[in-house]
Design an enzyme around this catalytic site. Structure first.
Site, PDB file in Angstrom:
ATOM      1  N   ILE A   1     -19.371   8.892 -48.567  1.00  0.00           N
ATOM      2  CA  ILE A   1     -20.782   8.648 -48.888  1.00  0.00           C
ATOM      3  C   ILE A   1     -21.661   9.592 -48.076  1.00  0.00           C
ATOM      4  O   ILE A   1     -22.687  10.056 -48.533  1.00  0.00           O
ATOM      5  CB  ILE A   1     -21.194   7.185 -48.574  1.00  0.00           C
ATOM      6  CG1 ILE A   1     -20.362   6.185 -49.372  1.00  0.00           C
ATOM      7  CG2 ILE A   1     -22.674   6.973 -48.844  1.00  0.00           C
ATOM      8  CD1 ILE A   1     -20.672   4.734 -49.024  1.00  0.00           C
ATOM      9  N   SER A   2     -21.240   9.852 -46.848  1.00  0.00           N
ATOM     10  CA  SER A   2     -22.101  10.648 -45.977  1.00  0.00           C
ATOM     11  C   SER A   2     -21.313  11.234 -44.806  1.00  0.00           C
ATOM     12  O   SER A   2     -20.381  10.631 -44.293  1.00  0.00           O
ATOM     13  CB  SER A   2     -23.237   9.747 -45.467  1.00  0.00           C
ATOM     14  OG  SER A   2     -23.644  10.115 -44.177  1.00  0.00           O
TER      15      SER A   2
ATOM     16  N   GLU B   1     -22.564  12.135 -36.071  1.00  0.00           N
ATOM     17  CA  GLU B   1     -21.522  11.489 -35.267  1.00  0.00           C
ATOM     18  C   GLU B   1     -20.492  10.759 -36.094  1.00  0.00           C
ATOM     19  O   GLU B   1     -19.407  10.484 -35.616  1.00  0.00           O
ATOM     20  CB  GLU B   1     -22.172  10.458 -34.329  1.00  0.00           C
ATOM     21  CG  GLU B   1     -23.112  11.044 -33.336  1.00  0.00           C
ATOM     22  CD  GLU B   1     -24.334  10.162 -33.131  1.00  0.00           C
ATOM     23  OE1 GLU B   1     -24.353   9.035 -33.649  1.00  0.00           O
ATOM     24  OE2 GLU B   1     -25.271  10.622 -32.472  1.00  0.00           O
ATOM     25  N   ALA B   2     -20.873  10.409 -37.325  1.00  0.00           N
ATOM     26  CA  ALA B   2     -20.002   9.524 -38.095  1.00  0.00           C
ATOM     27  C   ALA B   2     -19.878   9.964 -39.543  1.00  0.00           C
ATOM     28  O   ALA B   2     -20.737  10.669 -40.062  1.00  0.00           O
ATOM     29  CB  ALA B   2     -20.550   8.105 -38.033  1.00  0.00           C
ATOM     30  N   ASN B   3     -18.776   9.553 -40.171  1.00  0.00           N
ATOM     31  CA  ASN B   3     -18.606   9.699 -41.621  1.00  0.00           C
ATOM     32  C   ASN B   3     -18.615   8.306 -42.221  1.00  0.00           C
ATOM     33  O   ASN B   3     -18.081   7.375 -41.624  1.00  0.00           O
ATOM     34  CB  ASN B   3     -17.267  10.360 -41.938  1.00  0.00           C
ATOM     35  CG  ASN B   3     -17.218  11.811 -41.495  1.00  0.00           C
ATOM     36  OD1 ASN B   3     -17.510  12.116 -40.336  1.00  0.00           O
ATOM     37  ND2 ASN B   3     -16.852  12.698 -42.386  1.00  0.00           N
TER      38      ASN B   3
ATOM     39  N   LYS C   1     -17.602   3.000 -41.742  1.00  0.00           N
ATOM     40  CA  LYS C   1     -18.240   4.023 -40.907  1.00  0.00           C
ATOM     41  C   LYS C   1     -17.285   4.412 -39.796  1.00  0.00           C
ATOM     42  O   LYS C   1     -16.873   3.561 -38.999  1.00  0.00           O
ATOM     43  CB  LYS C   1     -19.556   3.482 -40.334  1.00  0.00           C
ATOM     44  CG  LYS C   1     -20.371   4.536 -39.588  1.00  0.00           C
ATOM     45  CD  LYS C   1     -21.770   4.033 -39.276  1.00  0.00           C
ATOM     46  CE  LYS C   1     -22.599   5.114 -38.580  1.00  0.00           C
ATOM     47  NZ  LYS C   1     -23.980   4.661 -38.307  1.00  0.00           N
TER      48      LYS C   1
ATOM     49  N   GLU D   1     -20.588  -4.531 -45.220  1.00  0.00           N
ATOM     50  CA  GLU D   1     -20.895  -4.733 -46.625  1.00  0.00           C
ATOM     51  C   GLU D   1     -21.430  -3.432 -47.239  1.00  0.00           C
ATOM     52  O   GLU D   1     -22.203  -2.722 -46.606  1.00  0.00           O
ATOM     53  CB  GLU D   1     -21.963  -5.829 -46.676  1.00  0.00           C
ATOM     54  CG  GLU D   1     -22.706  -6.010 -47.947  1.00  0.00           C
ATOM     55  CD  GLU D   1     -23.984  -6.835 -47.721  1.00  0.00           C
ATOM     56  OE1 GLU D   1     -24.601  -7.204 -48.710  1.00  0.00           O
ATOM     57  OE2 GLU D   1     -24.342  -7.103 -46.552  1.00  0.00           O
TER      58      GLU D   1
ATOM     59  N   ASP E   1     -33.777   4.589 -33.640  1.00  0.00           N
ATOM     60  CA  ASP E   1     -33.597   5.816 -34.434  1.00  0.00           C
ATOM     61  C   ASP E   1     -34.174   5.577 -35.829  1.00  0.00           C
ATOM     62  O   ASP E   1     -33.611   5.989 -36.835  1.00  0.00           O
ATOM     63  CB  ASP E   1     -32.114   6.190 -34.512  1.00  0.00           C
ATOM     64  CG  ASP E   1     -31.893   7.577 -35.132  1.00  0.00           C
ATOM     65  OD1 ASP E   1     -32.834   8.409 -35.106  1.00  0.00           O
ATOM     66  OD2 ASP E   1     -30.787   7.833 -35.660  1.00  0.00           O
TER      67      ASP E   1
ATOM     68  N   TYR F   1     -34.761   7.903 -43.184  1.00  0.00           N
ATOM     69  CA  TYR F   1     -33.335   8.097 -43.461  1.00  0.00           C
ATOM     70  C   TYR F   1     -32.532   6.839 -43.169  1.00  0.00           C
ATOM     71  O   TYR F   1     -31.481   6.628 -43.752  1.00  0.00           O
ATOM     72  CB  TYR F   1     -32.761   9.225 -42.589  1.00  0.00           C
ATOM     73  CG  TYR F   1     -33.254  10.602 -42.953  1.00  0.00           C
ATOM     74  CD1 TYR F   1     -32.482  11.441 -43.750  1.00  0.00           C
ATOM     75  CD2 TYR F   1     -34.494  11.063 -42.520  1.00  0.00           C
ATOM     76  CE1 TYR F   1     -32.925  12.705 -44.095  1.00  0.00           C
ATOM     77  CE2 TYR F   1     -34.951  12.319 -42.862  1.00  0.00           C
ATOM     78  CZ  TYR F   1     -34.162  13.142 -43.654  1.00  0.00           C
ATOM     79  OH  TYR F   1     -34.610  14.388 -43.998  1.00  0.00           O
TER      80      TYR F   1
ATOM     81  N   ASP G   1     -27.830   1.850 -39.727  1.00  0.00           N
ATOM     82  CA  ASP G   1     -27.593   2.788 -38.622  1.00  0.00           C
ATOM     83  C   ASP G   1     -28.108   2.229 -37.295  1.00  0.00           C
ATOM     84  O   ASP G   1     -29.059   2.750 -36.712  1.00  0.00           O
ATOM     85  CB  ASP G   1     -28.280   4.126 -38.955  1.00  0.00           C
ATOM     86  CG  ASP G   1     -27.636   5.290 -38.207  1.00  0.00           C
ATOM     87  OD1 ASP G   1     -26.724   5.052 -37.401  1.00  0.00           O
ATOM     88  OD2 ASP G   1     -28.069   6.442 -38.433  1.00  0.00           O
TER      89      ASP G   1
HETATM   90  N1  LIG Z   1     -23.497  -0.259 -45.719  1.00  0.00           N
HETATM   91  C1  LIG Z   1     -23.784   0.823 -46.431  1.00  0.00           C
HETATM   92  N2  LIG Z   1     -23.789   0.783 -47.780  1.00  0.00           N
HETATM   93  C2  LIG Z   1     -24.084   1.884 -48.512  1.00  0.00           C
HETATM   94  N3  LIG Z   1     -24.394   3.078 -47.989  1.00  0.00           N
HETATM   95  C3  LIG Z   1     -24.409   3.193 -46.652  1.00  0.00           C
HETATM   96  C4  LIG Z   1     -24.117   2.079 -45.803  1.00  0.00           C
HETATM   97  N4  LIG Z   1     -24.212   2.487 -44.521  1.00  0.00           N
HETATM   98  C5  LIG Z   1     -24.561   3.781 -44.571  1.00  0.00           C
HETATM   99  N5  LIG Z   1     -24.684   4.231 -45.841  1.00  0.00           N
HETATM  100  C6  LIG Z   1     -25.047   5.590 -46.298  1.00  0.00           C
HETATM  101  O1  LIG Z   1     -24.539   6.537 -45.382  1.00  0.00           O
HETATM  102  C7  LIG Z   1     -25.605   7.235 -44.747  1.00  0.00           C
HETATM  103  C8  LIG Z   1     -25.271   7.449 -43.274  1.00  0.00           C
HETATM  104  O2  LIG Z   1     -25.134   6.196 -42.627  1.00  0.00           O
HETATM  105  P1  LIG Z   1     -25.722   5.981 -41.161  1.00  0.00           P
HETATM  106  O3  LIG Z   1     -27.172   6.298 -41.157  1.00  0.00           O
HETATM  107  O4  LIG Z   1     -25.302   4.636 -40.706  1.00  0.00           O
HETATM  108  O5  LIG Z   1     -24.898   7.032 -40.350  1.00  0.00           O
HETATM  109  P2  LIG Z   1     -25.332   8.443 -39.720  1.00  0.00           P
HETATM  110  O6  LIG Z   1     -26.783   8.705 -39.904  1.00  0.00           O
HETATM  111  O7  LIG Z   1     -24.356   9.429 -40.174  1.00  0.00           O
HETATM  112  O8  LIG Z   1     -25.090   8.080 -38.285  1.00  0.00           O
HETATM  113  P3  LIG Z   1     -25.190   9.061 -37.073  1.00  0.00           P
HETATM  114  O9  LIG Z   1     -26.531   9.749 -37.193  1.00  0.00           O
HETATM  115  O10 LIG Z   1     -25.096   8.060 -35.957  1.00  0.00           O
HETATM  116  O11 LIG Z   1     -24.028  10.001 -37.216  1.00  0.00           O
HETATM  117  C9  LIG Z   1     -26.834   6.377 -44.977  1.00  0.00           C
HETATM  118  O12 LIG Z   1     -28.018   7.118 -45.009  1.00  0.00           O
HETATM  119  C10 LIG Z   1     -26.555   5.737 -46.307  1.00  0.00           C
HETATM  120  O13 LIG Z   1     -26.929   6.617 -47.343  1.00  0.00           O
HETATM  121 MG   LIG Z   2     -28.467   7.598 -40.227  1.00  0.00          MG
END
Ligand SMILES: Nc1ncnc2c1ncn2[C@@H]1O[C@H](COP(=O)(O)OP(=O)(O)OP(=O)(O)O)[C@@H](O)[C@H]1O
Ligand SMILES: [Mg+2]
Length: 276
Positions: free
Chosen positions: A70-71, A75-77, A96, A164, A208, A212, A225
């Site tokens: 998804i992303s 720091e994370a996938n 995550k 979820e 944060d 986004y 996040d």
């Molecule tokens: N529970 C979820 N259900 C659906 N999509 C999600 C969910 N959690 C995250 N996402 C998608 O993934 C993207 C990244 O998630 P998140 O913001 O938690 O991580 P991140 O920004 O990569 O974290 P970091 O900046 O700490 O590396 C979100 O913007 C969203 O589009």
């Molecule tokens: Mg994020």
């Protein structure tokens, strides 16, 4: 005669372990390495520790399959996954995975060590990331307990958090920057309301917050996040809160009338904000 193993042997041993874990996961119906091409990309995320954590979560039946990405963040996938719900229905989960070779590790330490809930953890690189994952789980649980919309946390192991899935038909809900649920004026009030409820009811500061890290769900805004969220006792909690308010104001300022950030802060905390 004792001999130190050649570094290459370690490397091989490691690859063997990874292959074995891969196969064990495949036996459970979880296929991660599909071809040589994706091997390089997935290798960044799915090292031995991560595969082991994933294996444990699959074995505990938290998830039943793992799907596409998804992303890919700093720091994370995040991946989509299949899961069997309480009544046997097939539903979704979001997985995550904090990369163990993350670059953003100093900031993690700062947020973790100022938080009394997590200040006494061991301080190696991996330990901080594991604590970070656990912290996101706790923050989500605490936010939901306060009745504030965020993904339900389902489980965590080491650097993996399962929650979820927020979306429809396998498509994640859009981020607030891509879609507002209501008029800008109303959405702004909702966003400020989320910051206020998070502070007053969950006793948390997101830390944060931006367009986004808020999703637009079917019933309105949803916070995501939350690993970096801190309690008000954190020495920088007020600075983080003020920055969250400023980020939201910055996003809405071109779209509608916003309230002065010092006024928003005072309304939420009941005190003036002074930069420290
Ligand atoms: N529970 C979820 N259900 C659906 N999509 C999600 C969910 N959690 C995250 N996402 C998608 O993934 C993207 C990244 O998630 P998140 O913001 O938690 O991580 P991140 O920004 O990569 O974290 P970091 O900046 O700490 O590396 C979100 O913007 C969203 O589009
Ligand atoms: Mg994020």
């Amino acid at each position: 005669m004792k001999s130190t193993p050649h570094p290459r042997d370690h490397h091989h041993e490691n690859l063997d372990k990874i292959e074995r874990l891969d196969r064990k996961l495949a036996d459970l119906g979880i296929k991660i390495r599909k071809d040589e091409d994706s091997r390089k990309v997935t290798g960044e995320v799915f090292d031995e520790t991560t595969l082991l954590a994933l294996y444990k979560l699959v074995n505990k039946k938290v998830i039943s399959s793992i799907g596409g990405s998804i992303s890919t963040g700093k720091e994370a996938n995040v991946f989509i996954a299949g899961r069997t719900g309480k009544t046997g229905e097939e539903t979704g989960a979001a997985v995550k995975i904090y990369r163990l070779r993350t670059g953003n590790f100093t900031t993690m330490s700062e947020y973790i060590l100022g938080d009394p809930r997590f200040s006494n953890i061991r301080r190696t690189h991996k330990d901080i990331i594991f604590a970070w994952t656990k912290k996101e789980y706790s923050n989500l649980a605490r936010t939901r307990e306060a009745g504030i919309p965020c993904p339900e946390p389902l489980a965590f192991d080491r650097n993996i958090l399962i929650m979820e899935f927020l979306g429809e038909d396998g498509i994640p809900y859009p981020q607030m920057r891509q879609k507002l649920p209501k008029s800008p004026e109303e959405t702004y009030q909702d966003a400020v309301g989320l910051i206020r409820d998070l502070y007053q009811k969950a006793r948390l500061v997101h830390g944060d917050l931006s367009e986004y890290n808020i999703l637009t769900g079917a019933d309105g805004l949803i916070l995501i996040d939350m690993a970096q969220a801190v309690t008000p006792e954190h020495p920088k909690a007020y600075n983080f809160l003020f920055r969250d308010i400023r980020n939201i104001n910055r996003f809405f300022a071109p779209k509608c009338k916003t309230t002065d950030e010092h006024d928003v802060f005072r309304n939420i905390v009941g005190e003036e904000f002074f930069e420290i």
